[in-house]
Each structure stands twice: as C-alpha cells, then as structure tokens.
Design a protein around this motif. Structure first.
Motif, PDB file in Angstrom:
ATOM      1  N   GLU A 188       0.831  -1.206   0.000  1.00  0.00           N
ATOM      2  CA  GLU A 188       0.000   0.000   0.000  1.00  0.00           C
ATOM      3  C   GLU A 188       0.868   1.260   0.000  1.00  0.00           C
ATOM      4  OE1 GLU A 188      -3.403   0.807  -0.015  1.00  0.00           O
ATOM      5  OE2 GLU A 188      -3.708  -1.268  -0.593  1.00  0.00           O
ATOM      6  N   ARG A 228       2.820   1.620  -3.140  1.00  0.00           N
ATOM      7  CA  ARG A 228       1.923   1.673  -4.299  1.00  0.00           C
ATOM      8  C   ARG A 228       2.218   0.573  -5.314  1.00  0.00           C
ATOM      9  NH1 ARG A 228       3.127   7.180  -3.207  1.00  0.00           N
ATOM     10  NH2 ARG A 228       1.282   8.282  -2.515  1.00  0.00           N
ATOM     11  N   ARG A 280       1.049  -2.097  -7.459  1.00  0.00           N
ATOM     12  CA  ARG A 280      -0.243  -2.490  -8.020  1.00  0.00           C
ATOM     13  C   ARG A 280      -0.134  -3.623  -9.023  1.00  0.00           C
ATOM     14  NH1 ARG A 280      -0.792   3.443  -8.923  1.00  0.00           N
ATOM     15  NH2 ARG A 280      -1.608   4.200  -6.960  1.00  0.00           N
ATOM     16  N   HIS A 311       2.143  -9.297  -6.177  1.00  0.00           N
ATOM     17  CA  HIS A 311       1.163  -9.899  -5.280  1.00  0.00           C
ATOM     18  C   HIS A 311       1.217 -11.422  -5.342  1.00  0.00           C
ATOM     19  CE1 HIS A 311      -0.453  -5.828  -5.151  1.00  0.00           C
ATOM     20  NE2 HIS A 311      -1.124  -6.205  -4.078  1.00  0.00           N
ATOM     21  N   TRP A 335      -5.592  -9.522  -5.362  1.00  0.00           N
ATOM     22  CA  TRP A 335      -5.201  -8.456  -6.276  1.00  0.00           C
ATOM     23  C   TRP A 335      -6.393  -7.982  -7.094  1.00  0.00           C
ATOM     24  CZ3 TRP A 335      -5.169  -8.391 -11.669  1.00  0.00           C
ATOM     25  CH2 TRP A 335      -4.580  -7.271 -12.242  1.00  0.00           C
ATOM     26  N   ARG A 337      -5.200  -4.019  -6.979  1.00  0.00           N
ATOM     27  CA  ARG A 337      -5.025  -3.154  -8.159  1.00  0.00           C
ATOM     28  C   ARG A 337      -5.084  -1.676  -7.808  1.00  0.00           C
ATOM     29  NH1 ARG A 337      -9.502  -4.619 -12.099  1.00  0.00           N
ATOM     30  NH2 ARG A 337     -10.658  -4.713 -10.170  1.00  0.00           N
ATOM     31  N   ASN A 338      -5.667  -1.353  -6.673  1.00  0.00           N
ATOM     32  CA  ASN A 338      -5.802   0.040  -6.255  1.00  0.00           C
ATOM     33  C   ASN A 338      -4.904   0.390  -5.080  1.00  0.00           C
ATOM     34  OD1 ASN A 338      -7.853   0.512  -8.167  1.00  0.00           O
ATOM     35  ND2 ASN A 338      -9.322  -0.486  -6.810  1.00  0.00           N
ATOM     36  N   ALA A 339      -3.839  -0.347  -4.895  1.00  0.00           N
ATOM     37  CA  ALA A 339      -2.957  -0.129  -3.746  1.00  0.00           C
ATOM     38  C   ALA A 339      -2.361   1.275  -3.774  1.00  0.00           C
ATOM     39  CB  ALA A 339      -1.839  -1.165  -3.739  1.00  0.00           C
ATOM     40  N   ARG A 353      -3.774   4.194  -3.768  1.00  0.00           N
ATOM     41  CA  ARG A 353      -4.520   5.294  -4.398  1.00  0.00           C
ATOM     42  C   ARG A 353      -5.180   6.207  -3.375  1.00  0.00           C
ATOM     43  NH1 ARG A 353      -6.344   2.455  -9.662  1.00  0.00           N
ATOM     44  NH2 ARG A 353      -4.436   2.850 -10.830  1.00  0.00           N
TER      45      ARG A 353
END
Length: 159
Positions: free
Chosen positions: A80, A83, A85, A90, A135, A140-142, A144
């Motif tokens: 996170e 970031r 993604r 993962h 994921w 996919r939005n890590a 944001r």
C-alpha cells in the motif's frame, strides 16, 4: 470524500479482498490436495454435498487465514505505501507467504498421504491463487488513497 472515510473504505476493501482470497486458496487446496474428489459428487445428495463443501471450504479457508494473517497484512501494508499495483508482486508474495505458513507446525498434517514436494507445490499454488484473487479485489488500487496520489491526479485533471 474525507480522508478518514477514504481510509475506512480502503481498509474494508483490503479485509474483503483478504477474505475472498482465503476462500479461493481454500477451494484450490481442497481440490489440489484431493480432500474433495470428483467421485464424491455422485455419492452424496445435493444438499449434503453443498453443506459439506461450504463447511469444508470455510474450514480450510480459516486455516489459511489464520496461518497467513500477520505476514499477509505486513506485505499488504508495504504494498500500500509503496503503491505496488502489479499482479506479479502480489502473486509472488502470496506464494512466499504460503510456503512460510506451510513450514509452521500447525499447518502440517492435513494431507498425510501427499509427498512433501507435491505438498510444497500445492501450498505455493494456493498462495498464488489467493493472492491473485486479492489483487483482483483490492491490490489493483494499492496506494490510491494516499494524499500525494490524489493530488497528482487532481493536478492533471485541472490542466
């Protein structure tokens, strides 16, 4: 949306993604370790088979969740804030966490008839499957939700 609400939504998405990932890993383990065999589908009634599958899946998934909870949340926090993604990070982290959790004493003994090398491959595959499902839902939005990410996006839309 306020920063606190955005963070709470993200934490819920992470928890939900982890839960769904553990369910997927548990389902993969049940079939790969042959805890559920195709010939079992003809022996039981539909209701009995459904109840057995649901209870068994939740049980196996809870074992995965218990074994992987702390290392997974540490990796999730790192991903996170960095970031990360991409799917490959993962998936590799999920495989590594599954292998580390499989080496713990409480994670063994579930499939005594399986060779050790095959069991290692099954654990790695289940970790990769669980991390891939995580994921899809949350990874996919890590990052944001972080302020600098939101500011750079709003600066790009204003110009």
């Amino acid at each position: 949306m306020s920063d606190i609400l955005r963070l709470l939504v993200r934490m819920f998405a992470i928890a939900f993604g982890f839960f769904i990932g553990c369910l997927a890993a548990g389902l993969a383990y049940a079939f790969l370790a042959r805890l559920i065999r195709p010939e079992d589908f003809g022996r039981f009634s539909d209701v009995e088979l459904t109840v057995t599958l649901v209870i068994g899946l939740i049980g196996v998934a809870s074992l995965f969740a218990r074994a992987a909870l702390l290392p997974a949340f540490i990796i999730i926090a790192i991903f996170e804030f960095w970031r990360r993604r991409d799917w490959l990070s993962h998936a590799l982290a999920g495989g590594a966490i599954a292998l580390a959790a499989a080496s713990m004493p409480f994670a063994t003994g579930s499939a005594a008839s399986i060779e050790p090398t095959q069991l290692i491959a099954i654990h790695a595959a289940c970790g990769i499957i669980g991390a891939s499902i995580y994921w899809l839902f949350a990874g996919r939005n890590a990052g944001r939700w972080l302020p600098s990410e939101r500011q750079s996006r709003s600066d790009l839309t204003e110009t």
